[in-house]
Design a protein around this motif. Sequence first.
Motif, PDB file in Angstrom:
ATOM      1  N   HIS A  48      39.344  -3.551  22.347  1.00 53.32           N
ATOM      2  CA  HIS A  48      39.997  -4.795  21.959  1.00 53.32           C
ATOM      3  C   HIS A  48      40.472  -4.702  20.504  1.00 53.32           C
ATOM      4  CE1 HIS A  48      38.646  -6.290  25.787  1.00 53.32           C
ATOM      5  NE2 HIS A  48      37.379  -6.063  25.468  1.00 53.32           N
ATOM      6  N   PHE A  49      40.651  -5.826  19.847  1.00 50.67           N
ATOM      7  CA  PHE A  49      41.220  -5.838  18.504  1.00 50.67           C
ATOM      8  C   PHE A  49      40.228  -5.337  17.453  1.00 50.67           C
ATOM      9  CE2 PHE A  49      44.131  -8.581  20.691  1.00 50.67           C
ATOM     10  CZ  PHE A  49      45.337  -8.448  20.012  1.00 50.67           C
ATOM     11  N   VAL A  50      40.780  -4.765  16.385  1.00 52.47           N
ATOM     12  CA  VAL A  50      39.997  -4.350  15.225  1.00 52.47           C
ATOM     13  C   VAL A  50      40.602  -5.031  14.000  1.00 52.47           C
ATOM     14  CG1 VAL A  50      39.274  -2.447  13.747  1.00 52.47           C
ATOM     15  CG2 VAL A  50      39.372  -2.131  16.235  1.00 52.47           C
ATOM     16  N   GLY A  51      39.760  -5.716  13.234  1.00 54.32           N
ATOM     17  CA  GLY A  51      40.233  -6.420  12.048  1.00 54.32           C
ATOM     18  C   GLY A  51      39.520  -7.746  11.899  1.00 54.32           C
ATOM     19  N   LEU A  87      41.908 -14.642  25.944  1.00 62.81           N
ATOM     20  CA  LEU A  87      40.752 -14.264  25.139  1.00 62.81           C
ATOM     21  C   LEU A  87      41.055 -13.035  24.299  1.00 62.81           C
ATOM     22  CD1 LEU A  87      37.747 -14.409  24.349  1.00 62.81           C
ATOM     23  CD2 LEU A  87      37.230 -13.132  26.446  1.00 62.81           C
ATOM     24  N   TYR A  88      40.744 -13.134  23.002  1.00 56.58           N
ATOM     25  CA  TYR A  88      40.941 -12.019  22.078  1.00 56.58           C
ATOM     26  C   TYR A  88      39.652 -11.825  21.283  1.00 56.58           C
ATOM     27  CZ  TYR A  88      45.785 -13.261  23.113  1.00 56.58           C
ATOM     28  OH  TYR A  88      46.960 -13.570  23.749  1.00 56.58           O
ATOM     29  N   GLN A  89      39.037 -10.661  21.431  1.00 50.79           N
ATOM     30  CA  GLN A  89      37.840 -10.332  20.663  1.00 50.79           C
ATOM     31  C   GLN A  89      38.181  -9.267  19.628  1.00 50.79           C
ATOM     32  OE1 GLN A  89      35.150  -9.849  24.320  1.00 50.79           O
ATOM     33  NE2 GLN A  89      33.705 -10.487  22.730  1.00 50.79           N
ATOM     34  N   ALA A  90      37.546  -9.375  18.468  1.00 49.27           N
ATOM     35  CA  ALA A  90      37.834  -8.433  17.389  1.00 49.27           C
ATOM     36  C   ALA A  90      36.558  -8.056  16.655  1.00 49.27           C
ATOM     37  CB  ALA A  90      38.829  -9.046  16.405  1.00 49.27           C
ATOM     38  N   ILE A  91      36.482  -6.801  16.228  1.00 51.69           N
ATOM     39  CA  ILE A  91      35.390  -6.338  15.374  1.00 51.69           C
ATOM     40  C   ILE A  91      35.981  -5.887  14.043  1.00 51.69           C
ATOM     41  CG2 ILE A  91      33.855  -5.709  17.257  1.00 51.69           C
ATOM     42  CD1 ILE A  91      34.763  -2.812  16.946  1.00 51.69           C
ATOM     43  N   ASP A  92      35.148  -5.840  13.010  1.00 50.20           N
ATOM     44  CA  ASP A  92      35.646  -5.572  11.662  1.00 50.20           C
ATOM     45  C   ASP A  92      36.184  -4.155  11.489  1.00 50.20           C
ATOM     46  OD1 ASP A  92      34.819  -8.116  11.184  1.00 50.20           O
ATOM     47  OD2 ASP A  92      33.184  -7.595   9.813  1.00 50.20           O
ATOM     48  N   ARG A  93      35.486  -3.173  12.080  1.00 51.78           N
ATOM     49  CA  ARG A  93      35.858  -1.772  11.885  1.00 51.78           C
ATOM     50  C   ARG A  93      35.874  -1.044  13.225  1.00 51.78           C
ATOM     51  NH1 ARG A  93      32.465  -3.346   7.917  1.00 51.78           N
ATOM     52  NH2 ARG A  93      33.174  -3.151   5.757  1.00 51.78           N
ATOM     53  N   PRO A  94      36.659   0.024  13.336  1.00 47.89           N
ATOM     54  CA  PRO A  94      36.752   0.752  14.610  1.00 47.89           C
ATOM     55  C   PRO A  94      35.401   1.293  15.069  1.00 47.89           C
ATOM     56  CG  PRO A  94      38.479   1.450  13.094  1.00 47.89           C
ATOM     57  CD  PRO A  94      37.528   0.610  12.290  1.00 47.89           C
ATOM     58  N   LEU A 130      44.787 -22.376  26.951  1.00 48.03           N
ATOM     59  CA  LEU A 130      43.504 -22.254  26.253  1.00 48.03           C
ATOM     60  C   LEU A 130      43.407 -20.843  25.688  1.00 48.03           C
ATOM     61  CD1 LEU A 130      40.645 -23.117  25.439  1.00 48.03           C
ATOM     62  CD2 LEU A 130      39.888 -22.512  27.759  1.00 48.03           C
ATOM     63  N   THR A 131      43.319 -20.749  24.358  1.00 48.58           N
ATOM     64  CA  THR A 131      43.239 -19.460  23.679  1.00 48.58           C
ATOM     65  C   THR A 131      41.971 -19.410  22.840  1.00 48.58           C
ATOM     66  OG1 THR A 131      45.652 -19.277  23.557  1.00 48.58           O
ATOM     67  CG2 THR A 131      44.373 -17.899  22.045  1.00 48.58           C
ATOM     68  N   VAL A 132      41.224 -18.317  22.970  1.00 50.55           N
ATOM     69  CA  VAL A 132      39.990 -18.125  22.205  1.00 50.55           C
ATOM     70  C   VAL A 132      40.094 -16.821  21.425  1.00 50.55           C
ATOM     71  CG1 VAL A 132      37.495 -17.784  22.308  1.00 50.55           C
ATOM     72  CG2 VAL A 132      38.599 -19.398  23.876  1.00 50.55           C
ATOM     73  N   ILE A 133      39.885 -16.900  20.112  1.00 51.60           N
ATOM     74  CA  ILE A 133      39.825 -15.726  19.245  1.00 51.60           C
ATOM     75  C   ILE A 133      38.418 -15.676  18.667  1.00 51.60           C
ATOM     76  CG2 ILE A 133      40.786 -14.564  17.226  1.00 51.60           C
ATOM     77  CD1 ILE A 133      43.361 -16.189  17.681  1.00 51.60           C
ATOM     78  N   TYR A 134      37.707 -14.602  18.957  1.00 54.85           N
ATOM     79  CA  TYR A 134      36.280 -14.515  18.612  1.00 54.85           C
ATOM     80  C   TYR A 134      36.008 -13.168  17.961  1.00 54.85           C
ATOM     81  CZ  TYR A 134      31.181 -14.377  19.515  1.00 54.85           C
ATOM     82  OH  TYR A 134      29.819 -14.277  19.401  1.00 54.85           O
ATOM     83  N   GLY A 135      35.465 -13.197  16.747  1.00 53.93           N
ATOM     84  CA  GLY A 135      35.208 -11.968  16.017  1.00 53.93           C
ATOM     85  C   GLY A 135      33.743 -11.763  15.676  1.00 53.93           C
ATOM     86  N   ALA A 136      33.370 -10.497  15.496  1.00 50.54           N
ATOM     87  CA  ALA A 136      32.025 -10.125  15.062  1.00 50.54           C
ATOM     88  C   ALA A 136      32.124  -8.818  14.279  1.00 50.54           C
ATOM     89  CB  ALA A 136      31.085  -9.963  16.253  1.00 50.54           C
ATOM     90  N   ARG A 137      31.095  -8.515  13.508  1.00 44.18           N
ATOM     91  CA  ARG A 137      31.134  -7.282  12.719  1.00 44.18           C
ATOM     92  C   ARG A 137      31.205  -6.052  13.616  1.00 44.18           C
ATOM     93  NH1 ARG A 137      26.835  -9.562   9.974  1.00 44.18           N
ATOM     94  NH2 ARG A 137      25.452  -7.881  10.663  1.00 44.18           N
ATOM     95  N   GLU A 138      30.471  -6.091  14.726  1.00 42.94           N
ATOM     96  CA  GLU A 138      30.411  -4.951  15.641  1.00 42.94           C
ATOM     97  C   GLU A 138      30.142  -5.470  17.051  1.00 42.94           C
ATOM     98  OE1 GLU A 138      25.928  -3.392  15.067  1.00 42.94           O
ATOM     99  OE2 GLU A 138      27.173  -3.322  13.252  1.00 42.94           O
TER     100      GLU A 138
END
Length: 209
Positions: free
Chosen positions: A190-193, A177-184, A148-156
């Motif tokens: 976690h991830f940025v992008g 689980l991988y979380q990402a935001i748009d900018r550093p 089970l893999t979840v990739i979840y992004g938000a602006r910040e």
Amino acid sequence: MHNPYKPIPMRIARTVVETDDQSLKSFELVFEREADREKFFAKYRPGQFCQLSIFGKGEAPFGVASAAWEGDFVRFTINKIGVFTRAIHKMKSGDAISMRGPLGNGFPIEDWKGSNILIIGGGYAFTTLFALAQHLLAPEIRSQYNDLTVIYGAREPGLFLYKEEIETWYKRDDINLYQAIDRPVEGWSHFVGYVPTVTKEIAPSAENT
């Protein structure tokens, strides 16, 4: 027989402001009648939605953002963008509200048994995907599926939903689980992008997924 079009009397048990800008709030609704609760959960599947109505304010559809095993409540996460949603944002614990549902087909979770599951979502569109992930993490259900893999992004960071629940996912060994935001942002580990870029970087296998 359960009639999903007949309004069910509900009551707000708990509210949670999900985002730093206070535009999204979760409402946990409980049933006034035990028979309604039993009928609802006998039919409910992740991915379905309900119609919520407030007397004098109207009615609107919202995806269910909870799994049946979480408790005897139904969670909805609502963005404050119009007349109806502004009205519900003013409501508090103990207030009465009506609900119709569950409606829609839901995710074909029976067809996915024995497969790897990849969930990709972003922003406040993550509500029903969160319900799906929570459903799959139930002790009696998790073993029926592979990775089970979840990739979840938000602006910040402040715009992620369900922060407390998602924090518990990091402590589990049966979900990637991988979380990402748009900018550093300072302090973000976690991830940025953007989500498509992060998904390409993670490169989850398409085999049996």
